[in-house]
Design a protein around this motif. Structure first.
Motif, PDB file in Angstrom:
ATOM      1  N   TRP A  28      -8.072  -2.194  -6.695  1.00 37.70           N
ATOM      2  CA  TRP A  28      -8.777  -1.882  -5.451  1.00 37.70           C
ATOM      3  C   TRP A  28      -7.753  -1.835  -4.320  1.00 37.70           C
ATOM      4  O   TRP A  28      -6.626  -2.289  -4.473  1.00 37.70           O
ATOM      5  CB  TRP A  28      -9.874  -2.901  -5.131  1.00 37.70           C
ATOM      6  CG  TRP A  28      -9.398  -4.327  -5.050  1.00 37.70           C
ATOM      7  CD1 TRP A  28      -9.241  -5.194  -6.090  1.00 37.70           C
ATOM      8  CD2 TRP A  28      -9.004  -5.056  -3.871  1.00 37.70           C
ATOM      9  NE1 TRP A  28      -8.775  -6.415  -5.636  1.00 37.70           N
ATOM     10  CE2 TRP A  28      -8.627  -6.361  -4.284  1.00 37.70           C
ATOM     11  CE3 TRP A  28      -8.948  -4.732  -2.515  1.00 37.70           C
ATOM     12  CZ2 TRP A  28      -8.199  -7.330  -3.386  1.00 37.70           C
ATOM     13  CZ3 TRP A  28      -8.517  -5.698  -1.615  1.00 37.70           C
ATOM     14  CH2 TRP A  28      -8.153  -6.985  -2.058  1.00 37.70           C
ATOM     15  N   TRP A  29      -8.165  -1.274  -3.204  1.00 41.43           N
ATOM     16  CA  TRP A  29      -7.284  -1.135  -2.040  1.00 41.43           C
ATOM     17  C   TRP A  29      -7.959  -1.803  -0.839  1.00 41.43           C
ATOM     18  O   TRP A  29      -9.134  -1.577  -0.565  1.00 41.43           O
ATOM     19  CB  TRP A  29      -7.051   0.343  -1.749  1.00 41.43           C
ATOM     20  CG  TRP A  29      -6.103   0.618  -0.608  1.00 41.43           C
ATOM     21  CD1 TRP A  29      -6.421   0.699   0.716  1.00 41.43           C
ATOM     22  CD2 TRP A  29      -4.692   0.850  -0.691  1.00 41.43           C
ATOM     23  NE1 TRP A  29      -5.292   0.972   1.456  1.00 41.43           N
ATOM     24  CE2 TRP A  29      -4.214   1.077   0.623  1.00 41.43           C
ATOM     25  CE3 TRP A  29      -3.775   0.919  -1.750  1.00 41.43           C
ATOM     26  CZ2 TRP A  29      -2.879   1.344   0.907  1.00 41.43           C
ATOM     27  CZ3 TRP A  29      -2.450   1.185  -1.455  1.00 41.43           C
ATOM     28  CH2 TRP A  29      -2.010   1.394  -0.148  1.00 41.43           C
ATOM     29  N   GLY A  30      -7.198  -2.625  -0.131  1.00 39.75           N
ATOM     30  CA  GLY A  30      -7.713  -3.270   1.075  1.00 39.75           C
ATOM     31  C   GLY A  30      -7.140  -2.628   2.323  1.00 39.75           C
ATOM     32  O   GLY A  30      -5.967  -2.236   2.348  1.00 39.75           O
ATOM     33  N   ILE A  31      -7.957  -2.527   3.349  1.00 40.52           N
ATOM     34  CA  ILE A  31      -7.506  -1.945   4.611  1.00 40.52           C
ATOM     35  C   ILE A  31      -7.902  -2.881   5.756  1.00 40.52           C
ATOM     36  O   ILE A  31      -9.059  -3.301   5.859  1.00 40.52           O
ATOM     37  CB  ILE A  31      -8.101  -0.534   4.836  1.00 40.52           C
ATOM     38  CG1 ILE A  31      -7.766  -0.031   6.244  1.00 40.52           C
ATOM     39  CG2 ILE A  31      -9.600  -0.510   4.600  1.00 40.52           C
ATOM     40  CD1 ILE A  31      -8.213   1.393   6.510  1.00 40.52           C
ATOM     41  N   HIS A  72      -9.713   6.835   7.739  1.00 44.83           N
ATOM     42  CA  HIS A  72      -8.824   6.130   6.825  1.00 44.83           C
ATOM     43  C   HIS A  72      -9.521   5.779   5.517  1.00 44.83           C
ATOM     44  O   HIS A  72      -8.901   5.822   4.444  1.00 44.83           O
ATOM     45  CB  HIS A  72      -8.265   4.879   7.499  1.00 44.83           C
ATOM     46  CG  HIS A  72      -7.266   5.170   8.571  1.00 44.83           C
ATOM     47  ND1 HIS A  72      -6.047   5.759   8.311  1.00 44.83           N
ATOM     48  CD2 HIS A  72      -7.311   4.985   9.917  1.00 44.83           C
ATOM     49  CE1 HIS A  72      -5.370   5.910   9.439  1.00 44.83           C
ATOM     50  NE2 HIS A  72      -6.118   5.447  10.420  1.00 44.83           N
ATOM     51  N   LEU A  73     -10.792   5.417   5.586  1.00 43.38           N
ATOM     52  CA  LEU A  73     -11.526   5.134   4.352  1.00 43.38           C
ATOM     53  C   LEU A  73     -11.601   6.367   3.466  1.00 43.38           C
ATOM     54  O   LEU A  73     -11.404   6.285   2.243  1.00 43.38           O
ATOM     55  CB  LEU A  73     -12.931   4.625   4.684  1.00 43.38           C
ATOM     56  CG  LEU A  73     -13.015   3.238   5.326  1.00 43.38           C
ATOM     57  CD1 LEU A  73     -14.444   2.944   5.758  1.00 43.38           C
ATOM     58  CD2 LEU A  73     -12.514   2.159   4.368  1.00 43.38           C
ATOM     59  N   ILE A  76      -8.082   7.172   1.928  1.00 44.45           N
ATOM     60  CA  ILE A  76      -7.797   6.316   0.775  1.00 44.45           C
ATOM     61  C   ILE A  76      -8.609   6.770  -0.437  1.00 44.45           C
ATOM     62  O   ILE A  76      -8.096   6.845  -1.564  1.00 44.45           O
ATOM     63  CB  ILE A  76      -8.115   4.848   1.116  1.00 44.45           C
ATOM     64  CG1 ILE A  76      -7.178   4.346   2.218  1.00 44.45           C
ATOM     65  CG2 ILE A  76      -7.997   3.967  -0.124  1.00 44.45           C
ATOM     66  CD1 ILE A  76      -7.626   3.063   2.858  1.00 44.45           C
ATOM     67  N   HIS A  77      -9.893   7.065  -0.200  1.00 45.11           N
ATOM     68  CA  HIS A  77     -10.763   7.502  -1.303  1.00 45.11           C
ATOM     69  C   HIS A  77     -10.222   8.766  -1.972  1.00 45.11           C
ATOM     70  O   HIS A  77     -10.158   8.848  -3.204  1.00 45.11           O
ATOM     71  CB  HIS A  77     -12.168   7.751  -0.768  1.00 45.11           C
ATOM     72  CG  HIS A  77     -13.069   8.459  -1.732  1.00 45.11           C
ATOM     73  ND1 HIS A  77     -13.504   7.877  -2.906  1.00 45.11           N
ATOM     74  CD2 HIS A  77     -13.609   9.706  -1.703  1.00 45.11           C
ATOM     75  CE1 HIS A  77     -14.269   8.734  -3.561  1.00 45.11           C
ATOM     76  NE2 HIS A  77     -14.345   9.846  -2.853  1.00 45.11           N
ATOM     77  N   ILE A 115     -12.682   0.218  -2.475  1.00 44.75           N
ATOM     78  CA  ILE A 115     -12.028  -0.117  -1.205  1.00 44.75           C
ATOM     79  C   ILE A 115     -12.744  -1.303  -0.580  1.00 44.75           C
ATOM     80  O   ILE A 115     -13.982  -1.375  -0.599  1.00 44.75           O
ATOM     81  CB  ILE A 115     -12.079   1.068  -0.226  1.00 44.75           C
ATOM     82  CG1 ILE A 115     -11.472   2.327  -0.862  1.00 44.75           C
ATOM     83  CG2 ILE A 115     -11.357   0.728   1.076  1.00 44.75           C
ATOM     84  CD1 ILE A 115     -11.773   3.594  -0.086  1.00 44.75           C
ATOM     85  N   SER A 149     -10.633  -5.321   4.483  1.00 43.52           N
ATOM     86  CA  SER A 149     -10.246  -6.722   4.376  1.00 43.52           C
ATOM     87  C   SER A 149     -10.128  -7.414   5.729  1.00 43.52           C
ATOM     88  O   SER A 149     -10.064  -8.650   5.777  1.00 43.52           O
ATOM     89  CB  SER A 149      -8.931  -6.856   3.586  1.00 43.52           C
ATOM     90  OG  SER A 149      -8.010  -5.845   3.937  1.00 43.52           O
ATOM     91  N   ALA A 170     -17.036   7.574  -0.411  1.00 46.23           N
ATOM     92  CA  ALA A 170     -16.046   6.504  -0.561  1.00 46.23           C
ATOM     93  C   ALA A 170     -16.674   5.292  -1.229  1.00 46.23           C
ATOM     94  O   ALA A 170     -17.804   4.911  -0.913  1.00 46.23           O
ATOM     95  CB  ALA A 170     -15.475   6.118   0.804  1.00 46.23           C
ATOM     96  N   VAL A 224     -16.726   2.013  -1.008  1.00 44.93           N
ATOM     97  CA  VAL A 224     -16.461   0.827  -0.197  1.00 44.93           C
ATOM     98  C   VAL A 224     -17.297  -0.325  -0.732  1.00 44.93           C
ATOM     99  O   VAL A 224     -18.523  -0.230  -0.795  1.00 44.93           O
ATOM    100  CB  VAL A 224     -16.775   1.072   1.289  1.00 44.93           C
ATOM    101  CG1 VAL A 224     -16.411  -0.165   2.110  1.00 44.93           C
ATOM    102  CG2 VAL A 224     -16.015   2.290   1.796  1.00 44.93           C
TER     103      VAL A 224
END
Length: 298
Positions: A72-75, A113-114, A117-118, A125, A128, A159, A161
């Motif tokens: 997973w990716w945190g932003i 940005h979401l 990333i997607h 996502i 964070s 996305a 999320v």
């Protein structure tokens, strides 16, 4: 004369506004130094290459097994940088009020940005960190409403999320700002001078007070569905018309680039088994009223 002063101030403001587009390359350059683009490339190509703006290669590292290795990716998103000709953080107009940290509220860039990333990574996502320092307590509700709306809009656009962590439950030491920034949903004060010549004790846990605007997040948690399966149609109904509706793949159809099919299926079986052991379906962290409270995360 007063009118001359006003005219001069207006001229300086206009000149600074005209220079703002010229300062955007500086902001992009500052963002580059945080190596976000390099991290994207690392997990999609297996190569991490970081070059200074002057063309000197500082790091050039390859790891092919990094492709598809991300779970997973945190932003962390608070704002997008915009500076004037004096290199001060500013909002571009009245629609971007400036927070206690000097950064403007810019909800639309969170959606950008979401989705970025997607499209790049196709992995779950988590936001964070997001929140606002608001000493006057006039921006907190606006931040919560607009930023969380952009999360919903990103979900409606496809996305994946999985959750949002709001920063923060109560006031904290904010780096070199100390206790002078007020991010907390709850007010907390350290021990110190009480203004009457004495020393006050730190705020006791039983005396924590929910700040103005914080109830917006409580209401939002009650309003949103608890699971991803419920949240997707909820978001689509709110943001997407039938004519422009996009197809959102169910969990079983979401691919993991670079990961062999057999390994993908094994990972999905492990997730399903873990969910069954908990006795619940996949819960959206911090998005529902059951088991997803912000206090649980803290």
């Amino acid at each position: 004369r007063p009118e001359d002063t006003v005219a001069a101030a207006a001229a300086l403001t206009a000149a600074a506004a005209a220079l703002l587009p010229c300062c955007r390359p500086v902001c992009h350059w500052m963002t580059y130094w945080f190596a976000a683009q390099q991290m994207f490339e690392f997990f999609t190509t297996g190569r991490f290459k970081w070059v200074t703006p002057f063309g000197q290669t500082v790091v050039d590292y390859s790891m092919p097994e990094a492709v598809g290795a991300m779970d997973w990716w945190g932003i962390n998103y608070y704002s997008r940088p915009a500076i004037n000709s004096w290199f001060q953080l500013v909002g571009l107009d009245d629609s971007e009020p400036v927070t206690g940290m000097g950064m403007p509220l810019v909800p639309s860039d969170l959606h950008y940005h979401l989705m970025d990333i997607h499209k790049r990574l196709r992995v779950p996502i988590i936001v964070s960190e997001t929140g606002v320092s608001d000493e006057r307590h006039v921006l907190r509700a606006q931040c919560i409403n607009t930023y969380y709306n952009e999360v919903l809009r990103a979900i409606s656009d496809g996305a994946d999320v999985r959750g949002v962590y709001y920063w923060t439950l109560m006031d904290n030491i904010e780096w070199h700002h100390g206790f002078h920034q007020h991010f907390g949903l709850y007010e907390w004060r350290p021990a110190g001078a009480n203004g009457n010549g004495g020393i006050s004790r730190p705020t006791d846990g039983s005396q924590l007070r929910l700040r103005q605007g914080s109830k917006t997040l409580v209401e939002l948690h009650h309003a949103w569905p608890e699971t991803r399966q419920e949240l997707i149609p909820f978001a689509r109904q709110r943001f997407v018309s039938p004519e422009t509706r996009v197809q959102i793949l169910p969990d079983a159809e979401i691919g993991m680039p670079g990961v062999p099919e057999e390994q993908q299926q094994q990972l999905k079986r492990e997730v399903e088994q873990a969910d069954q052991q908990r006795g619940v379906g996949v819960q959206e962290p911090l998005l529902g009223s059951g088991g997803g409270r912000i206090s649980d995360a803290v």
